[in-house]
Design a protein around this motif. Sequence first.
Motif, short mmCIF file in Angstrom:
data_model
loop_
_atom_site.label_atom_id
_atom_site.label_comp_id
_atom_site.label_asym_id
_atom_site.label_seq_id
_atom_site.Cartn_x
_atom_site.Cartn_y
_atom_site.Cartn_z
N SER A 1 0.82 -1.22 0.00
CA SER A 1 0.00 0.00 0.00
C SER A 1 0.85 1.26 0.00
CB SER A 1 -0.93 0.02 1.21
OG SER A 1 -1.80 -1.08 1.17
N CYS B 1 -1.45 -1.15 -5.16
CA CYS B 1 -2.80 -1.40 -4.64
C CYS B 1 -3.33 -2.77 -5.02
CB CYS B 1 -3.76 -0.31 -5.11
SG CYS B 1 -3.25 1.33 -4.54
N ARG B 2 -3.11 -3.18 -6.25
CA ARG B 2 -3.60 -4.49 -6.70
C ARG B 2 -2.98 -5.62 -5.86
NH1 ARG B 2 -3.49 -5.17 -12.79
NH2 ARG B 2 -5.14 -3.68 -12.46
#
Length: 160
Positions: free
Chosen positions: A145, A150-151
């Motif tokens: 993060s 993000c993925r």
Amino acid sequence: MYLYSNALMDMHAKCGRMENSMQLFVESRNCTDVSWNRVIVGYVQADNGKKALSLFKDMLECQVQGSEVTYSSVLHACSGIAAMEPDRQSHSLLVKTIYDKNTAVGNALIDMYAKFGSIRNARLVFNMLRECDQVSWSAMIAGYSVHGLCREALNAGNRV
């Protein structure tokens, strides 16, 4: 007697009186790995990573074997002072011990590598752990993060 000294060192450290803890340590004639850990952990918790690292160096020079508490504390000390080189040296030392796949030590390594932006190394440590706990997963998710992955963070969160 040394158990009493260790308990007093710990009490002083937890109360933020590291000078008292250190005085007991210096006066102790029978310092064990527990004694060393009390003062190293105390300095890490007091946000004095440089002193903790200095004590760790002294501990090794005195040929006292570190434990999982020692190594995880030293890694946290390095992370706190943004010192990657001592961390790499600590990781190299860890590989030579029985603690290289220890979950608590591995979690400290994951956190350290993630803080320094080396997500690849954090993931390598994560993959090498015998057992990943909530802290392991949280450290990886936080690392992903913070660095905009993000993925990967979502994928890891879904696998917990």
